[in-house]
Design a protein around this motif. Structure first.
Motif, PDB file in Angstrom:
ATOM      1  N   HIS A   1      13.585 -41.967 -34.375  1.00 30.17           N
ATOM      2  CA  HIS A   1      14.263 -41.472 -33.188  1.00 30.17           C
ATOM      3  C   HIS A   1      15.786 -41.575 -33.283  1.00 30.17           C
ATOM      4  CE1 HIS A   1      10.230 -42.309 -31.093  1.00 30.17           C
ATOM      5  NE2 HIS A   1      10.332 -41.039 -31.370  1.00 30.17           N
ATOM      6  N   LEU A   2      16.288 -41.879 -34.467  1.00 32.64           N
ATOM      7  CA  LEU A   2      17.728 -41.932 -34.687  1.00 32.64           C
ATOM      8  C   LEU A   2      18.202 -40.670 -35.403  1.00 32.64           C
ATOM      9  CD1 LEU A   2      18.149 -45.634 -35.886  1.00 32.64           C
ATOM     10  CD2 LEU A   2      18.387 -44.716 -33.567  1.00 32.64           C
ATOM     11  N   VAL A   3      19.384 -40.182 -35.018  1.00 34.19           N
ATOM     12  CA  VAL A   3      19.990 -39.012 -35.650  1.00 34.19           C
ATOM     13  C   VAL A   3      21.415 -39.384 -36.049  1.00 34.19           C
ATOM     14  CG1 VAL A   3      20.769 -36.644 -35.314  1.00 34.19           C
ATOM     15  CG2 VAL A   3      18.586 -37.384 -34.340  1.00 34.19           C
ATOM     16  N   PRO A   4      21.731 -39.396 -37.337  1.00 37.28           N
ATOM     17  CA  PRO A   4      23.085 -39.748 -37.775  1.00 37.28           C
ATOM     18  C   PRO A   4      24.117 -38.732 -37.280  1.00 37.28           C
ATOM     19  CG  PRO A   4      21.518 -39.831 -39.604  1.00 37.28           C
ATOM     20  CD  PRO A   4      20.814 -39.164 -38.464  1.00 37.28           C
ATOM     21  N   ILE A   5      25.311 -39.222 -36.930  1.00 34.82           N
ATOM     22  CA  ILE A   5      26.362 -38.329 -36.445  1.00 34.82           C
ATOM     23  C   ILE A   5      27.622 -38.394 -37.290  1.00 34.82           C
ATOM     24  CG2 ILE A   5      25.537 -38.327 -34.071  1.00 34.82           C
ATOM     25  CD1 ILE A   5      27.795 -40.342 -33.421  1.00 34.82           C
ATOM     26  N   GLY A   6      27.628 -39.235 -38.321  1.00 33.97           N
ATOM     27  CA  GLY A   6      28.809 -39.307 -39.172  1.00 33.97           C
ATOM     28  C   GLY A   6      30.038 -39.702 -38.385  1.00 33.97           C
ATOM     29  N   ASP A   7      31.105 -38.896 -38.505  1.00 34.31           N
ATOM     30  CA  ASP A   7      32.369 -39.244 -37.844  1.00 34.31           C
ATOM     31  C   ASP A   7      32.576 -38.520 -36.518  1.00 34.31           C
ATOM     32  OD1 ASP A   7      32.764 -36.711 -38.805  1.00 34.31           O
ATOM     33  OD2 ASP A   7      34.561 -37.172 -39.977  1.00 34.31           O
ATOM     34  N   LEU A   8      31.513 -37.956 -35.945  1.00 32.85           N
ATOM     35  CA  LEU A   8      31.636 -37.358 -34.616  1.00 32.85           C
ATOM     36  C   LEU A   8      32.048 -38.413 -33.594  1.00 32.85           C
ATOM     37  CD1 LEU A   8      28.623 -34.913 -33.977  1.00 32.85           C
ATOM     38  CD2 LEU A   8      31.050 -34.335 -34.049  1.00 32.85           C
ATOM     39  N   ASP A   9      32.880 -38.028 -32.642  1.00 33.08           N
ATOM     40  CA  ASP A   9      33.260 -38.908 -31.544  1.00 33.08           C
ATOM     41  C   ASP A   9      32.003 -39.256 -30.746  1.00 33.08           C
ATOM     42  OD1 ASP A   9      34.198 -40.133 -29.262  1.00 33.08           O
ATOM     43  OD2 ASP A   9      35.496 -38.479 -28.647  1.00 33.08           O
ATOM     44  N   PRO A  10      31.638 -40.540 -30.639  1.00 35.02           N
ATOM     45  CA  PRO A  10      30.403 -40.884 -29.929  1.00 35.02           C
ATOM     46  C   PRO A  10      30.421 -40.485 -28.466  1.00 35.02           C
ATOM     47  CG  PRO A  10      31.690 -42.857 -30.433  1.00 35.02           C
ATOM     48  CD  PRO A  10      32.306 -41.734 -31.197  1.00 35.02           C
ATOM     49  N   VAL A  11      31.592 -40.466 -27.831  1.00 32.70           N
ATOM     50  CA  VAL A  11      31.671 -40.059 -26.428  1.00 32.70           C
ATOM     51  C   VAL A  11      31.246 -38.599 -26.283  1.00 32.70           C
ATOM     52  CG1 VAL A  11      33.228 -39.690 -24.477  1.00 32.70           C
ATOM     53  CG2 VAL A  11      33.428 -41.762 -25.860  1.00 32.70           C
ATOM     54  N   ARG A  12      31.643 -37.768 -27.224  1.00 30.46           N
ATOM     55  CA  ARG A  12      31.249 -36.357 -27.200  1.00 30.46           C
ATOM     56  C   ARG A  12      29.813 -36.180 -27.675  1.00 30.46           C
ATOM     57  NH1 ARG A  12      35.091 -33.506 -24.285  1.00 30.46           N
ATOM     58  NH2 ARG A  12      37.192 -34.048 -24.980  1.00 30.46           N
ATOM     59  N   ALA A  13      29.389 -37.041 -28.591  1.00 31.09           N
ATOM     60  CA  ALA A  13      28.078 -36.856 -29.221  1.00 31.09           C
ATOM     61  C   ALA A  13      26.920 -37.377 -28.372  1.00 31.09           C
ATOM     62  CB  ALA A  13      28.059 -37.544 -30.587  1.00 31.09           C
ATOM     63  N   ALA A  14      27.163 -38.389 -27.542  1.00 32.10           N
ATOM     64  CA  ALA A  14      26.063 -39.032 -26.821  1.00 32.10           C
ATOM     65  C   ALA A  14      25.253 -38.024 -26.008  1.00 32.10           C
ATOM     66  CB  ALA A  14      26.605 -40.140 -25.913  1.00 32.10           C
ATOM     67  N   SER A  15      25.935 -37.150 -25.288  1.00 30.71           N
ATOM     68  CA  SER A  15      25.232 -36.231 -24.397  1.00 30.71           C
ATOM     69  C   SER A  15      24.635 -35.027 -25.113  1.00 30.71           C
ATOM     70  CB  SER A  15      26.159 -35.776 -23.268  1.00 30.71           C
ATOM     71  OG  SER A  15      26.447 -36.863 -22.399  1.00 30.71           O
ATOM     72  N   LEU A  16      24.839 -34.924 -26.416  1.00 25.86           N
ATOM     73  CA  LEU A  16      24.071 -33.935 -27.169  1.00 25.86           C
ATOM     74  C   LEU A  16      22.581 -34.181 -27.001  1.00 25.86           C
ATOM     75  CD1 LEU A  16      26.026 -33.841 -30.576  1.00 25.86           C
ATOM     76  CD2 LEU A  16      26.037 -32.071 -28.804  1.00 25.86           C
ATOM     77  N   THR A  17      22.211 -35.455 -26.781  1.00 19.19           N
ATOM     78  CA  THR A  17      20.806 -35.848 -26.750  1.00 19.19           C
ATOM     79  C   THR A  17      20.041 -35.273 -25.561  1.00 19.19           C
ATOM     80  OG1 THR A  17      21.380 -37.902 -25.591  1.00 19.19           O
ATOM     81  CG2 THR A  17      21.290 -37.986 -27.995  1.00 19.19           C
ATOM     82  N   ASP A  18      20.744 -34.863 -24.520  1.00 20.68           N
ATOM     83  CA  ASP A  18      20.069 -34.278 -23.359  1.00 20.68           C
ATOM     84  C   ASP A  18      20.867 -33.100 -22.821  1.00 20.68           C
ATOM     85  OD1 ASP A  18      18.697 -33.613 -21.066  1.00 20.68           O
ATOM     86  OD2 ASP A  18      18.827 -35.565 -20.117  1.00 20.68           O
ATOM     87  N   ALA A  19      22.130 -33.313 -22.482  1.00 16.50           N
ATOM     88  CA  ALA A  19      22.930 -32.261 -21.866  1.00 16.50           C
ATOM     89  C   ALA A  19      23.059 -31.037 -22.759  1.00 16.50           C
ATOM     90  CB  ALA A  19      24.314 -32.796 -21.514  1.00 16.50           C
ATOM     91  N   ALA A  20      22.938 -31.212 -24.072  1.00 17.33           N
ATOM     92  CA  ALA A  20      22.926 -30.070 -24.982  1.00 17.33           C
ATOM     93  C   ALA A  20      21.509 -29.721 -25.422  1.00 17.33           C
ATOM     94  CB  ALA A  20      23.792 -30.355 -26.209  1.00 17.33           C
ATOM     95  N   LEU A  21      20.690 -30.737 -25.724  1.00 19.12           N
ATOM     96  CA  LEU A  21      19.350 -30.474 -26.240  1.00 19.12           C
ATOM     97  C   LEU A  21      18.483 -29.736 -25.219  1.00 19.12           C
ATOM     98  CD1 LEU A  21      17.211 -30.816 -28.431  1.00 19.12           C
ATOM     99  CD2 LEU A  21      16.736 -33.109 -27.535  1.00 19.12           C
ATOM    100  N   THR A  22      18.576 -30.105 -23.959  1.00 16.61           N
ATOM    101  CA  THR A  22      17.736 -29.476 -22.945  1.00 16.61           C
ATOM    102  C   THR A  22      18.048 -27.986 -22.772  1.00 16.61           C
ATOM    103  OG1 THR A  22      17.325 -31.563 -21.801  1.00 16.61           O
ATOM    104  CG2 THR A  22      17.075 -29.555 -20.511  1.00 16.61           C
ATOM    105  N   PRO A  23      19.313 -27.585 -22.585  1.00 11.21           N
ATOM    106  CA  PRO A  23      19.568 -26.138 -22.493  1.00 11.21           C
ATOM    107  C   PRO A  23      19.324 -25.408 -23.807  1.00 11.21           C
ATOM    108  CG  PRO A  23      21.632 -27.364 -22.403  1.00 11.21           C
ATOM    109  CD  PRO A  23      20.530 -28.368 -22.276  1.00 11.21           C
ATOM    110  N   TYR A  24      19.525 -26.084 -24.932  1.00 13.02           N
ATOM    111  CA  TYR A  24      19.307 -25.446 -26.226  1.00 13.02           C
ATOM    112  C   TYR A  24      17.853 -25.010 -26.372  1.00 13.02           C
ATOM    113  CZ  TYR A  24      19.656 -24.857 -31.357  1.00 13.02           C
ATOM    114  OH  TYR A  24      19.647 -24.364 -32.643  1.00 13.02           O
ATOM    115  N   GLN A  25      16.912 -25.905 -26.040  1.00 12.83           N
ATOM    116  CA  GLN A  25      15.516 -25.521 -26.135  1.00 12.83           C
ATOM    117  C   GLN A  25      15.183 -24.416 -25.137  1.00 12.83           C
ATOM    118  OE1 GLN A  25      11.416 -27.829 -26.561  1.00 12.83           O
ATOM    119  NE2 GLN A  25      12.059 -27.763 -24.424  1.00 12.83           N
ATOM    120  N   ALA A  26      15.713 -24.515 -23.913  1.00 13.12           N
ATOM    121  CA  ALA A  26      15.434 -23.497 -22.904  1.00 13.12           C
ATOM    122  C   ALA A  26      15.910 -22.124 -23.374  1.00 13.12           C
ATOM    123  CB  ALA A  26      16.110 -23.874 -21.588  1.00 13.12           C
ATOM    124  N   ILE A  27      17.076 -22.073 -23.994  1.00 12.68           N
ATOM    125  CA  ILE A  27      17.606 -20.799 -24.487  1.00 12.68           C
ATOM    126  C   ILE A  27      16.775 -20.283 -25.657  1.00 12.68           C
ATOM    127  CG2 ILE A  27      19.584 -19.748 -25.664  1.00 12.68           C
ATOM    128  CD1 ILE A  27      21.337 -21.654 -23.914  1.00 12.68           C
TER     129      ILE A  27
END
Length: 340
Positions: free
Chosen positions: A132-158
């Motif tokens: 359940h872990l996804v590496p992010i490398g040097d991505l800013d964690p503040v920007r990356a954290a919400s990829l897990t829902d705020a981006a993933l949820t609309p991405y699947q819907a689209i």
């Protein structure tokens, strides 16, 4: 350590002191670097005591970013010091849907950090499995954290309706907030569709335009008529409802065209009512819950390339109660993120 917990029915979240957890066999301890807030937290805290399915108290937060701090016995695949985000759909791993990679639809019941087990609104949290872990490398964690829902949820819907979004199509996005503003970016990046955002208040309409909406309209009784005018009377090809209330369900049907698709994403305790004589002919309606881990990997790569960017407002963990109050009052533009 400090944590933000839901501690009693009918109360707001509190900053409390709890013991630092330790990882069991196969588990991973993360030092949290960022944790996104979500309206799903509000949904959980509005549930009645009777039939409440989660433990109490419970540390909130299902959008975690962190650094691997410690590996439980037998945990392999990551190393101490790795920067990661957490895929929040923790299924059984063995049922038919989990075997297909859709742990979000686990047939035996899914739990999530902050939605069944202690989550990421804390200085440390335990993740049940390395998978359940996804590496992010040097991505800013503040920007990356919400990829897990705020981006993933609309991405699947689209992705469910992507073949419909051809040249000349129109997509209506109801609610341009935490999920909706990412949906607008994804639609612009992935498709040639015209994007029309519906929300309330000029600030939110301006925000939708800043994130790529071609049109931004007040979500009121006149919106559907305006969309019909914009589309030459045809109506929207796709409507994405990120609110999920009865009133937005009615609006979605009013905006939709013949043969169109409505995807209900928001958990607003409402829905879409359709019938042969009460909706456009040949319309399809579906729900969409979160997304697959593979899709989260895809989003990480898009974020690394600068193709999506989540707008965030940060709070310290000591200000966590204020963060939830601001979200509850609708004072957040984009996504609120707690940084321990």
């Amino acid at each position: 350590m400090k944590a933000i917990q839901y501690t009693a029915f009918g109360t707001r979240p509190k900053v409390v002191e709890v013991d630092r957890p330790s990882p069991g066999p196969g588990q991973v301890l993360l030092r949290i670097t960022a944790s996104g807030l979500c309206h799903s937290d509000e949904f959980v805290m509005s549930m009645p005591e009777e039939g409440y399915p989660y433990p109490m108290p419970m540390t909130l937060g299902h959008e975690p970013a962190g650094i691997v701090e410690e590996l439980g016995e037998g945990a392999v695949g990551v190393s101490v010091g790795d920067a990661v985000i957490v895929y929040g759909c923790w299924g059984c791993g063995v049922c038919e849907t989990c075997a297909d990679g859709s742990e979000n639809l686990c047939l035996t019941g899914m739990v999530s950090p902050g939605l069944g087990v202690d989550g990421a609104m804390a200085e440390y949290m335990v993740v049940d499995s390395v998978r359940h872990l996804v590496p992010i490398g040097d991505l800013d964690p503040v920007r990356a954290a919400s990829l897990t829902d705020a981006a993933l949820t609309p991405y699947q819907a689209i992705k469910k309706v992507l073949p419909r979004l051809v040249g000349g199509s129109t997509t209506v996005v109801i609610g341009a907030g935490g999920l909706g503003h990412v949906a607008i970016q994804l639609l612009r990046e992935l498709t040639p569709t015209r994007v029309v955002a519906l929300d309330i208040g000029q600030e939110k309409l301006d925000f939708a335009k800043e994130n790529g909406a071609h049109e931004a309209l007040t979500s009121d009784a006149s919106a559907a008529a305006t969309i019909k005018e914009l589309t030459g009377g045809r109506g929207a090809t796709v409507v994405l409802d990120f609110v999920g209330a009865d009133v937005t369900g009615e609006l979605a049907v009013a905006c939709a065209g013949v043969g169109s698709a409505i995807v209900v994403v928001g958990a607003g305790l409402g829905g879409v009512k359709v019938g042969l004589t009460s909706a456009p002919y040949d319309i399809s309606v579906q729900t969409s819950l979160w997304g697959r881990r593979k899709e989260l990997l895809e989003l990480v790569e898009m974020a690394k390339r600068g193709q999506i960017k989540i707008h965030t407002t940060t709070y310290s963990i000591d200000d966590g109660e204020k963060a939830y109050d601001d979200m509850h009052a609708g004072r957040i533009t984009g996504r609120a993120v707690v940084v321990p």
